[in-house]
Design a protein around this motif. Structure first.
Motif, mmCIF file in Angstrom:
data_model
loop_
_atom_site.group_PDB
_atom_site.id
_atom_site.type_symbol
_atom_site.label_atom_id
_atom_site.label_comp_id
_atom_site.label_asym_id
_atom_site.label_seq_id
_atom_site.Cartn_x
_atom_site.Cartn_y
_atom_site.Cartn_z
ATOM 1 N N TYR A 60 57.292 26.972 48.452
ATOM 2 C CA TYR A 60 56.993 27.900 47.358
ATOM 3 C C TYR A 60 55.590 28.508 47.433
ATOM 4 N N PRO A 61 54.528 27.736 47.692
ATOM 5 C CA PRO A 61 53.203 28.368 47.752
ATOM 6 C C PRO A 61 53.104 29.478 48.802
ATOM 7 N N ALA A 62 53.632 29.241 49.968
ATOM 8 C CA ALA A 62 53.595 30.265 51.012
ATOM 9 C C ALA A 62 54.469 31.460 50.637
ATOM 10 N N ALA A 63 55.608 31.197 50.030
ATOM 11 C CA ALA A 63 56.499 32.284 49.620
ATOM 12 C C ALA A 63 55.866 33.120 48.512
ATOM 13 N N ALA A 64 55.181 32.471 47.582
ATOM 14 C CA ALA A 64 54.524 33.205 46.494
ATOM 15 C C ALA A 64 53.402 34.077 47.037
ATOM 16 N N ALA A 65 52.608 33.543 47.950
ATOM 17 C CA ALA A 65 51.524 34.333 48.538
ATOM 18 C C ALA A 65 52.071 35.505 49.347
ATOM 19 N N PRO A 70 53.201 42.682 49.347
ATOM 20 C CA PRO A 70 53.687 44.054 49.145
ATOM 21 C C PRO A 70 53.256 44.662 47.812
ATOM 22 N N SER A 71 53.071 43.823 46.782
ATOM 23 C CA SER A 71 52.658 44.359 45.486
ATOM 24 C C SER A 71 51.227 44.872 45.514
ATOM 25 N N VAL A 72 50.425 44.403 46.477
ATOM 26 C CA VAL A 72 49.054 44.906 46.623
ATOM 27 C C VAL A 72 49.082 46.403 46.868
ATOM 28 N N PHE A 73 49.978 46.841 47.720
ATOM 29 C CA PHE A 73 50.029 48.253 48.091
ATOM 30 C C PHE A 73 50.795 49.088 47.069
ATOM 31 N N LEU A 74 51.551 48.433 46.186
ATOM 32 C CA LEU A 74 52.258 49.160 45.130
ATOM 33 C C LEU A 74 51.410 49.344 43.876
ATOM 34 N N HIS A 75 50.684 48.294 43.479
ATOM 35 C CA HIS A 75 49.999 48.317 42.190
ATOM 36 C C HIS A 75 48.478 48.269 42.274
ATOM 37 N N TYR A 76 47.932 47.798 43.362
ATOM 38 C CA TYR A 76 46.486 47.598 43.464
ATOM 39 C C TYR A 76 45.964 48.361 44.669
ATOM 40 N N ALA A 84 46.019 36.990 47.487
ATOM 41 C CA ALA A 84 47.138 36.207 48.027
ATOM 42 C C ALA A 84 46.684 34.795 48.366
ATOM 43 N N VAL A 85 45.453 34.665 48.817
ATOM 44 C CA VAL A 85 44.907 33.328 49.099
ATOM 45 C C VAL A 85 44.798 32.528 47.809
ATOM 46 N N TRP A 86 44.335 33.179 46.747
ATOM 47 C CA TRP A 86 44.225 32.483 45.461
ATOM 48 C C TRP A 86 45.591 32.058 44.940
ATOM 49 N N TYR A 87 46.584 32.910 45.093
ATOM 50 C CA TYR A 87 47.930 32.543 44.646
ATOM 51 C C TYR A 87 48.461 31.369 45.452
#
Length: 109
Positions: A60-65, A70-76, A84-87
């Protein structure tokens, strides 16, 4: 597939936090959104660690990161890639807490 239903539901909630919740944030709410998603990641990973009996939960941690990237390039902007490292770190900590809770609840006396 049925034995992984809890993991799938929790991961779908994580995807909702990454992709849908930023749509409702204003332009000045960026840092608040990051904190909200970090907190949600912690709660979801604790929940997953405490209810799941399957070994797949440790992915799960690797999957969440990876799902955040992809959301970085969509929203940020591109500078948010470091989040992603923090997540990953928050999900690992949450998974450890959840695993400790699971072992404490299912300890044989």
């Amino acid at each position: 597939m049925k034995k992984y239903i809890a993991e799938i539901v929790i991961f779908c909630m994580q995807l909702f936090m990454f992709y849908i919740s930023p749509l409702f944030a204003g332009p000045t709410d960026g840092m608040g959104m990051v904190v909200l998603i970090l907190f949600a990641t912690l709660i979801l990973s604790i929940l997953l660690g405490s209810i799941s009996k399957n070994r797949i939960k440790y992915l799960y941690p690797a999957a969440a990161a990876a799902a955040f990237l992809p959301s970085v390039f969509l929203h940020y902007n591109g500078t948010a890639v470091i989040h992603a490292v923090w997540y990953f770190v928050v999900a690992v900590v949450g998974m450890l807490i959840g695993t400790i809770i699971f072992k404490a609840l299912h300890r044989k006396s």
